[in-house]
Design a protein around this motif. Structure first.
Motif, PDB file in Angstrom:
ATOM      1  N   GLN A 133       0.837  -1.209   0.000  1.00  0.00           N
ATOM      2  CA  GLN A 133       0.000   0.000   0.000  1.00  0.00           C
ATOM      3  C   GLN A 133       0.871   1.258   0.000  1.00  0.00           C
ATOM      4  O   GLN A 133       0.615   2.199  -0.751  1.00  0.00           O
ATOM      5  CB  GLN A 133      -0.923  -0.011   1.208  1.00  0.00           C
ATOM      6  N   HIS A 134       1.888   1.276   0.839  1.00  0.00           N
ATOM      7  CA  HIS A 134       2.792   2.427   0.917  1.00  0.00           C
ATOM      8  C   HIS A 134       3.484   2.668  -0.424  1.00  0.00           C
ATOM      9  O   HIS A 134       3.499   3.783  -0.934  1.00  0.00           O
ATOM     10  CB  HIS A 134       3.831   2.194   2.017  1.00  0.00           C
ATOM     11  N   LEU A 135       4.053   1.613  -1.010  1.00  0.00           N
ATOM     12  CA  LEU A 135       4.767   1.767  -2.270  1.00  0.00           C
ATOM     13  C   LEU A 135       3.823   2.160  -3.399  1.00  0.00           C
ATOM     14  O   LEU A 135       4.164   2.977  -4.255  1.00  0.00           O
ATOM     15  CB  LEU A 135       5.512   0.471  -2.608  1.00  0.00           C
ATOM     16  N   TRP A 136       2.632   1.597  -3.403  1.00  0.00           N
ATOM     17  CA  TRP A 136       1.636   1.916  -4.431  1.00  0.00           C
ATOM     18  C   TRP A 136       1.213   3.378  -4.320  1.00  0.00           C
ATOM     19  O   TRP A 136       1.124   4.076  -5.319  1.00  0.00           O
ATOM     20  CB  TRP A 136       0.440   0.980  -4.271  1.00  0.00           C
ATOM     21  N   THR A 138       2.900   5.936  -2.920  1.00  0.00           N
ATOM     22  CA  THR A 138       3.970   6.875  -3.252  1.00  0.00           C
ATOM     23  C   THR A 138       4.231   6.894  -4.749  1.00  0.00           C
ATOM     24  O   THR A 138       4.575   7.933  -5.302  1.00  0.00           O
ATOM     25  CB  THR A 138       5.277   6.535  -2.497  1.00  0.00           C
ATOM     26  N   GLN A 139       4.038   5.778  -5.427  1.00  0.00           N
ATOM     27  CA  GLN A 139       4.239   5.717  -6.872  1.00  0.00           C
ATOM     28  C   GLN A 139       3.153   6.503  -7.596  1.00  0.00           C
ATOM     29  O   GLN A 139       3.362   7.009  -8.666  1.00  0.00           O
ATOM     30  CB  GLN A 139       4.236   4.247  -7.325  1.00  0.00           C
ATOM     31  N   ALA A 148      -1.084  11.296  -2.051  1.00  0.00           N
ATOM     32  CA  ALA A 148       0.366  11.372  -2.009  1.00  0.00           C
ATOM     33  C   ALA A 148       0.890  10.512  -0.867  1.00  0.00           C
ATOM     34  O   ALA A 148       0.260  10.401   0.173  1.00  0.00           O
ATOM     35  CB  ALA A 148       0.810  12.820  -1.816  1.00  0.00           C
ATOM     36  N   GLY A 149       2.045   9.902  -1.076  1.00  0.00           N
ATOM     37  CA  GLY A 149       2.654   9.077  -0.035  1.00  0.00           C
ATOM     38  C   GLY A 149       3.214   9.933   1.079  1.00  0.00           C
ATOM     39  O   GLY A 149       3.286  11.154   1.005  1.00  0.00           O
ATOM     40  N   GLY A 150       3.636   9.289   2.152  1.00  0.00           N
ATOM     41  CA  GLY A 150       4.212   9.985   3.289  1.00  0.00           C
ATOM     42  C   GLY A 150       3.146  10.455   4.244  1.00  0.00           C
ATOM     43  O   GLY A 150       1.955  10.226   4.073  1.00  0.00           O
ATOM     44  N   GLY A 151       3.584  11.109   5.296  1.00  0.00           N
ATOM     45  CA  GLY A 151       2.655  11.623   6.289  1.00  0.00           C
ATOM     46  C   GLY A 151       2.305  10.589   7.326  1.00  0.00           C
ATOM     47  O   GLY A 151       2.227   9.404   7.049  1.00  0.00           O
ATOM     48  N   ASP A 152       2.119  11.043   8.541  1.00  0.00           N
ATOM     49  CA  ASP A 152       1.718  10.200   9.665  1.00  0.00           C
ATOM     50  C   ASP A 152       2.612   8.973   9.801  1.00  0.00           C
ATOM     51  O   ASP A 152       3.821   9.072   9.737  1.00  0.00           O
ATOM     52  CB  ASP A 152       0.249   9.796   9.552  1.00  0.00           C
ATOM     53  N   VAL A 167      10.570   1.642   3.417  1.00  0.00           N
ATOM     54  CA  VAL A 167       9.804   0.916   4.434  1.00  0.00           C
ATOM     55  C   VAL A 167       9.334   1.871   5.529  1.00  0.00           C
ATOM     56  O   VAL A 167      10.148   2.413   6.268  1.00  0.00           O
ATOM     57  CB  VAL A 167      10.644  -0.223   5.055  1.00  0.00           C
ATOM     58  N   PRO A 168       8.024   2.069   5.649  1.00  0.00           N
ATOM     59  CA  PRO A 168       7.513   2.972   6.693  1.00  0.00           C
ATOM     60  C   PRO A 168       7.607   2.352   8.084  1.00  0.00           C
ATOM     61  O   PRO A 168       7.676   1.133   8.246  1.00  0.00           O
ATOM     62  CB  PRO A 168       6.054   3.194   6.288  1.00  0.00           C
ATOM     63  N   TYR A 169       7.609   3.208   9.094  1.00  0.00           N
ATOM     64  CA  TYR A 169       7.752   2.768  10.481  1.00  0.00           C
ATOM     65  C   TYR A 169       6.688   1.765  10.894  1.00  0.00           C
ATOM     66  O   TYR A 169       6.960   0.831  11.634  1.00  0.00           O
ATOM     67  CB  TYR A 169       7.706   3.963  11.432  1.00  0.00           C
ATOM     68  N   ARG A 170       5.458   1.948  10.452  1.00  0.00           N
ATOM     69  CA  ARG A 170       4.391   1.036  10.871  1.00  0.00           C
ATOM     70  C   ARG A 170       4.667  -0.395  10.415  1.00  0.00           C
ATOM     71  O   ARG A 170       4.337  -1.338  11.105  1.00  0.00           O
ATOM     72  CB  ARG A 170       3.024   1.519  10.399  1.00  0.00           C
ATOM     73  N   VAL A 171       5.310  -0.562   9.264  1.00  0.00           N
ATOM     74  CA  VAL A 171       5.672  -1.900   8.788  1.00  0.00           C
ATOM     75  C   VAL A 171       6.794  -2.469   9.649  1.00  0.00           C
ATOM     76  O   VAL A 171       6.747  -3.626  10.066  1.00  0.00           O
ATOM     77  CB  VAL A 171       6.067  -1.863   7.294  1.00  0.00           C
ATOM     78  N   LEU A 172       7.792  -1.640   9.951  1.00  0.00           N
ATOM     79  CA  LEU A 172       8.898  -2.096  10.804  1.00  0.00           C
ATOM     80  C   LEU A 172       8.397  -2.519  12.179  1.00  0.00           C
ATOM     81  O   LEU A 172       8.863  -3.502  12.745  1.00  0.00           O
ATOM     82  CB  LEU A 172       9.940  -0.984  10.959  1.00  0.00           C
TER      83      LEU A 172
END
Length: 185
Positions: A133-136, A138-139, A148-152, A167-172
């Motif tokens: 979802q994140h990569l999709w 931001t692309q 737009a990607g990013g935020g929160d 890799v966003p923090y929530r995934v880590l």
């Protein structure tokens, strides 16, 4: 068993059309490699490693874990010792292999293992879905109707060595309980 299927990714993105399936499949395949960077193999696979036990070692530490099973431990060169797998004890998480009889391993050995996980936990699957979802997102930033990607909690303010800002923090955070112990990989 797959870490993430195309159907999983489409459900996470609320996509019902098949129009972008080919592009989305690339994301699904790439996410497996990224998740496995943090937690080791997820999808079961055969791995062959060579270990130099020299004049003797009480334990072999595999470079790949988690380990489902050891298939064989034998000499790289002819004439060496083959160790029966039923006589071995394996720590699945750390990849430590010991002889049950307390003996030592000797020589240059080829170790064949089945690495990966017996099943994909819902948390690991969710992390993979969120990464797609994140990569999709931001692309697709800047396209009409795209977010737009990013935020929160999708933010990535510091790059991860070898992966940059992917890799966003929530995934880590979701993967944290499954991370490999230090020195294992």
């Amino acid at each position: 068993m797959a870490l993430l299927t195309l159907a999983d990714a489409k459900a996470q993105l609320n996509l019902t059309s098949d129009a972008e399936d080919a592009e989305l499949q690339v994301y699904v395949e790439a996410v497996t490699e990224v998740v496995e960077f943090f937690i080791g193999p997820v999808e079961p696979r055969q791995v062959t490693e060579q270990h130099d036990a020299g004049g003797g070692r009480p334990v072999l530490v595999l470079r790949t874990s988690p380990v489902l099973s050891v298939t064989s431990v034998g000499p790289v060169l002819t004439g060496g010792v083959t160790y029966p797998v039923d006589g071995l004890a394996v720590d699945p998480l750390t990849g430590q292999v010991r002889r049950r009889d307390g003996g030592w391993f000797c020589g240059l050995l080829e170790v064949v293992v089945q690495a990966g996980r017996a099943s994909v936990s819902p948390t690991i699957n969710l992390a993979a879905r969120m990464l797609v979802q994140h990569l999709w997102r931001t692309q697709r930033a800047g396209r009409r109707g795209a977010i737009a990607g990013g935020g929160d909690d999708y933010s990535v303010s510091e790059p991860i060595p070898g992966l940059g800002y992917a890799v966003p923090y929530r995934v880590l955070e979701l993967l944290q309980p499954y991370r490999l112990p230090p020195g294992v990989a």
